[in-house]
Scaffold this motif. Sequence first.
Motif, PDB file in Angstrom:
ATOM      1  N   TYR A   1       0.836  -1.206   0.000  1.00  0.00           N
ATOM      2  CA  TYR A   1       0.000   0.000   0.000  1.00  0.00           C
ATOM      3  C   TYR A   1       0.870   1.256   0.000  1.00  0.00           C
ATOM      4  CZ  TYR A   1      -3.100   3.681   1.660  1.00  0.00           C
ATOM      5  OH  TYR A   1      -3.789   4.865   1.805  1.00  0.00           O
ATOM      6  N   SER A   2       1.933   1.244   0.813  1.00  0.00           N
ATOM      7  CA  SER A   2       2.824   2.406   0.903  1.00  0.00           C
ATOM      8  C   SER A   2       3.526   2.684  -0.419  1.00  0.00           C
ATOM      9  CB  SER A   2       3.865   2.171   2.006  1.00  0.00           C
ATOM     10  OG  SER A   2       3.254   1.999   3.255  1.00  0.00           O
ATOM     11  N   ALA A   3       3.816   1.607  -1.178  1.00  0.00           N
ATOM     12  CA  ALA A   3       4.540   1.770  -2.433  1.00  0.00           C
ATOM     13  C   ALA A   3       3.631   2.142  -3.599  1.00  0.00           C
ATOM     14  CB  ALA A   3       5.286   0.481  -2.763  1.00  0.00           C
ATOM     15  N   LEU A   4       2.377   1.675  -3.563  1.00  0.00           N
ATOM     16  CA  LEU A   4       1.505   1.797  -4.736  1.00  0.00           C
ATOM     17  C   LEU A   4       0.450   2.894  -4.623  1.00  0.00           C
ATOM     18  CD1 LEU A   4       0.951  -2.021  -5.396  1.00  0.00           C
ATOM     19  CD2 LEU A   4       2.577  -0.477  -6.518  1.00  0.00           C
ATOM     20  N   LYS A   5       0.311   3.515  -3.467  1.00  0.00           N
ATOM     21  CA  LYS A   5      -0.714   4.545  -3.335  1.00  0.00           C
ATOM     22  C   LYS A   5      -0.341   5.782  -4.159  1.00  0.00           C
ATOM     23  CE  LYS A   5       0.968   6.752   0.918  1.00  0.00           C
ATOM     24  NZ  LYS A   5       0.595   7.142   2.289  1.00  0.00           N
ATOM     25  N   LYS A   6      -1.278   6.689  -4.304  1.00  0.00           N
ATOM     26  CA  LYS A   6      -1.110   7.847  -5.186  1.00  0.00           C
ATOM     27  C   LYS A   6       0.137   8.645  -4.827  1.00  0.00           C
ATOM     28  CE  LYS A   6      -3.603  11.819  -7.078  1.00  0.00           C
ATOM     29  NZ  LYS A   6      -4.879  12.596  -7.055  1.00  0.00           N
ATOM     30  N   ASN A   7       0.334   8.882  -3.549  1.00  0.00           N
ATOM     31  CA  ASN A   7       1.542   9.560  -3.083  1.00  0.00           C
ATOM     32  C   ASN A   7       2.367   8.556  -2.284  1.00  0.00           C
ATOM     33  OD1 ASN A   7       0.892  12.228  -4.077  1.00  0.00           O
ATOM     34  ND2 ASN A   7      -0.647  12.320  -2.457  1.00  0.00           N
TER      35      ASN A   7
END
Length: 272
Positions: A21-27
């Motif tokens: 999630y941390s790598a693929l989220k918008k920011n």
Amino acid sequence: MCWSGEASTVLAATGIAGAAYSALKKNPEPLALWVCLLYFASMESLQAVAYSVLNQCDSPLNQVMTLFGYLHITFQPFFINAVALYFMPKDSARIIAPWAYFGCFVAAILMLIQLYPFAWAGHCAVGRPLCGDVLCTVKGEWHIAWLLPTNGIGNSMAGDAWLGRGFIGYPMMAFFIPSLYGSWRFILFSWVAGPFLAGLTTSNINEWPAVWCLFSIGLVLAIIKTPLRYHLHVGDPWWMMLWKWRKARKATQAPVVAAAAENATLVKEPAE
């Protein structure tokens, strides 16, 4: 308190999902943070598998998981330093990083050397972390414990916790060097939430590293998902400020010196 393979599986899945999630989220979150989380989550995955063959020292899977656990620990300083450098000023981190990672490489080689059963090195002393007569993952007081027939290199430091009880390369690159180059806030937090807290929950020296790795997932999650991150940034240490000041001074003086040299050359030229 008692841990289990199911608990390790849930924690590993939580860490992997958090990293994804941390790598693929918008920011996206900074690379150093989510990669470190993913790396420690992979350790918990190894431990989850190890629970399925716990205490079965003749099992190839048990032995392979034990070896992988040791290798995982061997390369942890690379990821710890990546996070420590993240909390440094960016220009300073770029200067320090090659030296820090070189130190991690040397520490990893040393740990690999300590794994091989050289006849001249003898056997690891009782009371050293990870020391055992066989290669095996066994049940600890509440989590798993690792046994590895490491050699006796470092036995003279077996009683000194500050020197890694013989594995001096690890504390040197995971704690001392990052503190020296300035990232003391993150290192203090990681020490308290890692080896110190792990030491309070078990008296088994072979279980202690596994508990420490388990707590490290929560440590990185706390850095990524809470405001704690904003309190771990540091400025330059005094030696870096002095180095930058001298570099800036030389850069300022260079045009003056060049101009003076050019004028001196013109004066020395004979008039036509």
